[in-house]
Motif scaffolding. Structure first.
Motif, PDB file in Angstrom:
ATOM      1  N   ARG A 109      45.942  15.913  29.852  1.00  0.00           N
ATOM      2  CA  ARG A 109      45.220  16.936  30.589  1.00  0.00           C
ATOM      3  C   ARG A 109      43.706  16.751  30.491  1.00  0.00           C
ATOM      4  O   ARG A 109      42.964  17.107  31.401  1.00  0.00           O
ATOM      5  N   LEU A 110      43.261  16.156  29.360  1.00  0.00           N
ATOM      6  CA  LEU A 110      41.817  15.986  29.197  1.00  0.00           C
ATOM      7  C   LEU A 110      41.272  14.956  30.177  1.00  0.00           C
ATOM      8  O   LEU A 110      40.097  14.975  30.496  1.00  0.00           O
ATOM      9  N   GLY A 111      42.167  14.075  30.668  1.00  0.00           N
ATOM     10  CA  GLY A 111      41.706  13.058  31.594  1.00  0.00           C
ATOM     11  C   GLY A 111      41.741  13.509  33.046  1.00  0.00           C
ATOM     12  O   GLY A 111      41.779  12.683  33.939  1.00  0.00           O
ATOM     13  N   GLN A 112      41.775  14.795  33.270  1.00  0.00           N
ATOM     14  CA  GLN A 112      41.899  15.308  34.634  1.00  0.00           C
ATOM     15  C   GLN A 112      40.751  14.839  35.526  1.00  0.00           C
ATOM     16  O   GLN A 112      39.604  14.811  35.121  1.00  0.00           O
TER      17      GLN A 112
ATOM     18  N   ILE B 161      38.037  26.014  29.985  1.00  0.00           N
ATOM     19  CA  ILE B 161      37.052  25.221  29.229  1.00  0.00           C
ATOM     20  C   ILE B 161      37.735  24.588  28.007  1.00  0.00           C
ATOM     21  O   ILE B 161      37.657  23.380  27.787  1.00  0.00           O
ATOM     22  N   GLN B 162      38.468  25.413  27.223  1.00  0.00           N
ATOM     23  CA  GLN B 162      39.132  24.873  26.035  1.00  0.00           C
ATOM     24  C   GLN B 162      40.169  23.822  26.407  1.00  0.00           C
ATOM     25  O   GLN B 162      40.268  22.786  25.751  1.00  0.00           O
ATOM     26  N   GLY B 163      40.911  24.078  27.466  1.00  0.00           N
ATOM     27  CA  GLY B 163      41.959  23.147  27.887  1.00  0.00           C
ATOM     28  C   GLY B 163      41.422  21.791  28.306  1.00  0.00           C
ATOM     29  O   GLY B 163      42.157  20.813  28.363  1.00  0.00           O
ATOM     30  N   ASN B 164      40.130  21.744  28.606  1.00  0.00           N
ATOM     31  CA  ASN B 164      39.530  20.494  29.050  1.00  0.00           C
ATOM     32  C   ASN B 164      38.492  19.967  28.071  1.00  0.00           C
ATOM     33  O   ASN B 164      37.603  19.199  28.452  1.00  0.00           O
ATOM     34  N   THR B 165      38.599  20.416  26.820  1.00  0.00           N
ATOM     35  CA  THR B 165      37.650  19.995  25.787  1.00  0.00           C
ATOM     36  C   THR B 165      38.439  19.491  24.582  1.00  0.00           C
ATOM     37  O   THR B 165      39.428  20.117  24.183  1.00  0.00           O
ATOM     38  N   GLN B 166      38.011  18.343  24.042  1.00  0.00           N
ATOM     39  CA  GLN B 166      38.702  17.739  22.906  1.00  0.00           C
ATOM     40  C   GLN B 166      38.662  18.629  21.656  1.00  0.00           C
ATOM     41  O   GLN B 166      39.655  18.837  20.994  1.00  0.00           O
TER      42      GLN B 166
ATOM     43  N   LYS C  36      39.134  16.700  41.043  1.00  0.00           N
ATOM     44  CA  LYS C  36      40.015  17.422  41.968  1.00  0.00           C
ATOM     45  C   LYS C  36      41.059  18.250  41.220  1.00  0.00           C
ATOM     46  O   LYS C  36      41.317  19.417  41.544  1.00  0.00           O
ATOM     47  N   GLU C  37      41.657  17.643  40.170  1.00  0.00           N
ATOM     48  CA  GLU C  37      42.671  18.368  39.386  1.00  0.00           C
ATOM     49  C   GLU C  37      42.059  19.551  38.648  1.00  0.00           C
ATOM     50  O   GLU C  37      42.643  20.621  38.545  1.00  0.00           O
ATOM     51  N   LEU C  38      40.849  19.326  38.155  1.00  0.00           N
ATOM     52  CA  LEU C  38      40.143  20.387  37.443  1.00  0.00           C
ATOM     53  C   LEU C  38      39.816  21.542  38.391  1.00  0.00           C
ATOM     54  O   LEU C  38      39.995  22.723  38.045  1.00  0.00           O
ATOM     55  N   LEU C  39      39.394  21.210  39.602  1.00  0.00           N
ATOM     56  CA  LEU C  39      39.095  22.245  40.596  1.00  0.00           C
ATOM     57  C   LEU C  39      40.356  23.041  40.944  1.00  0.00           C
ATOM     58  O   LEU C  39      40.314  24.264  41.089  1.00  0.00           O
ATOM     59  N   CYS C  40      41.476  22.335  41.041  1.00  0.00           N
ATOM     60  CA  CYS C  40      42.733  23.025  41.321  1.00  0.00           C
ATOM     61  C   CYS C  40      43.114  23.960  40.185  1.00  0.00           C
ATOM     62  O   CYS C  40      43.586  25.072  40.413  1.00  0.00           O
ATOM     63  N   GLU C  41      42.898  23.479  38.957  1.00  0.00           N
ATOM     64  CA  GLU C  41      43.206  24.330  37.814  1.00  0.00           C
ATOM     65  C   GLU C  41      42.364  25.606  37.864  1.00  0.00           C
ATOM     66  O   GLU C  41      42.859  26.706  37.633  1.00  0.00           O
ATOM     67  N   LEU C  42      41.093  25.453  38.208  1.00  0.00           N
ATOM     68  CA  LEU C  42      40.218  26.625  38.312  1.00  0.00           C
ATOM     69  C   LEU C  42      40.669  27.533  39.446  1.00  0.00           C
ATOM     70  O   LEU C  42      40.699  28.755  39.304  1.00  0.00           O
ATOM     71  N   LYS C  43      41.041  26.927  40.553  1.00  0.00           N
ATOM     72  CA  LYS C  43      41.438  27.731  41.712  1.00  0.00           C
ATOM     73  C   LYS C  43      42.690  28.550  41.409  1.00  0.00           C
ATOM     74  O   LYS C  43      42.783  29.715  41.754  1.00  0.00           O
ATOM     75  N   VAL C  44      43.635  27.914  40.699  1.00  0.00           N
ATOM     76  CA  VAL C  44      44.917  28.574  40.450  1.00  0.00           C
ATOM     77  C   VAL C  44      44.833  29.544  39.268  1.00  0.00           C
ATOM     78  O   VAL C  44      45.332  30.664  39.328  1.00  0.00           O
TER      79      VAL C  44
END
Ligand code: NCC
Length: 281
Positions: free
Chosen positions: A1-4, A183-188, A7-15
């Motif tokens: 997930r950290l390698g999103q 933020i946490q989901g995308n941070t090591q 586009k994937e990150l934007l989708c995660e935010l949108k959803v």
């Protein structure tokens, strides 16, 4: 997930981070008559054209000292809507920050601390207001209502009664934590369990309302300075790098989403972000 990818990150935010303000449908607000107290239209409805598109271009102007001597005022004002934060003024700083304000995000200290003169200051008039207060992560609306970090509820109710025409919203505390989760989901590393800054919240709010968002001096330009705010003589690098708020992590997430040229970042401290409505997930 950290390698999103962006586009994937934007989708995660949108959803996962859909704009959410108190609408009076949940207790204790439902039994306090808040469904009649909050504005009749949601924030999205307020800014949606008849063709269902949002605002075309938006500017988010952070309060960082580095915006001084930027000369960005005209550029900022050329956007269809401009978002500013807390007690950040435009008067006297027009050359660098512009003078248009469409929406102002205020944390609960602005409503609760008499020094901000929330009731009388012109900063909080003739604009759309969006307030928030940091509730504990496990959100219990009853407990939050009884003991908010700073008491925003009294001043909110009073303002709604006196100025019913002014659009004024309170963010749902769960919205703020959904942003933190992304933020946490995308941070090591493990980030501090405090809500994101008003800056991050404001950026995501504008991404929900606008087709394109320019953010100024969130990611520091070559003018980076320890001057905390452009409007006061107070120096602390924590304002830019973070202490209470997970600022560094918020900022690196936003930097990953930047679609504008690197030169804009260096010279203007400007990040370009797409509106979430344009993202197909
Ligand atoms: O400082 P503040 O934020 O009002 O700034 C608004 C947003 O701009 C970004 N910023 C600011 C300064 C800087 N050097 N670099 C930046 O990137 C941040 O994204 C920031 O969120 C807040 O987030 O609500 C905050 O509010 C102040 C304060 O409560 C208000 O200004 C009202 O006086 C907080 N300071 C204190 O509580 C002492 C600050 O931590 C966060």
């Amino acid at each position: 997930r950290l390698g999103q990818s962006p586009k994937e990150l934007l989708c995660e935010l949108k959803v996962h981070a859909r704009l959410w303000t108190l609408d009076g449908s949940q207790p204790p607000f439902s039994s306090l008559g808040w469904d009649q107290l909050v504005p009749p239209r949601t924030l999205e409805q307020l800014y949606q054209g008849q063709d269902q598109t949002g605002i075309r271009t938006c500017a988010v102007v952070t309060s960082a000292g580095a915006i001084l001597h930027s000369g960005l005022g005209k550029e900022i004002d050329s956007h269809d809507a401009v978002l500013r934060f807390n007690a950040a003024p435009t008067e006297g700083f027009e050359k660098d920050v512009g003078n248009k304000t469409t929406i102002r995000i205020i944390n609960s200290q602005i409503l609760a601390n008499p020094k901000h003169q929330f009731k009388s200051s012109s900063l909080y008039k003739n604009v759309t207001l969006v307030a928030w207060d940091p509730a504990p992560y496990i959100v219990n609306l009853h407990k939050w209502y009884d003991s908010p970090d700073y008491n925003l509820f009294g001043p909110y109710v009073e303002r709604r009664r006196l100025q019913p025409q002014q659009p004024f919203y309170v963010l749902h505390p769960s919205y703020v934590w959904r942003l933190w989760d992304v933020i946490q989901g995308n941070t090591q590393e493990s980030i501090q369990p405090n809500p994101p800054s008003s800056g991050f919240i404001g950026i995501l709010l504008m991404m929900a309302l606008c087709e394109q968002v320019h953010v100024y001096e969130y990611i520091p330009s070559i003018r980076q300075t320890d001057l905390c705010h452009y409007y006061e003589h107070y120096y602390d690098q924590a304002c830019t790098l973070g202490a209470y708020h997970p600022l560094l992590f918020e900022k690196s997430l936003i930097q990953r989403l930047n679609m504008g040229p690197k030169g804009d970042l260096k010279r203007k401290g400007r990040v370009t972000l797409p509106g979430l409505s344009s993202i197909d997930c």
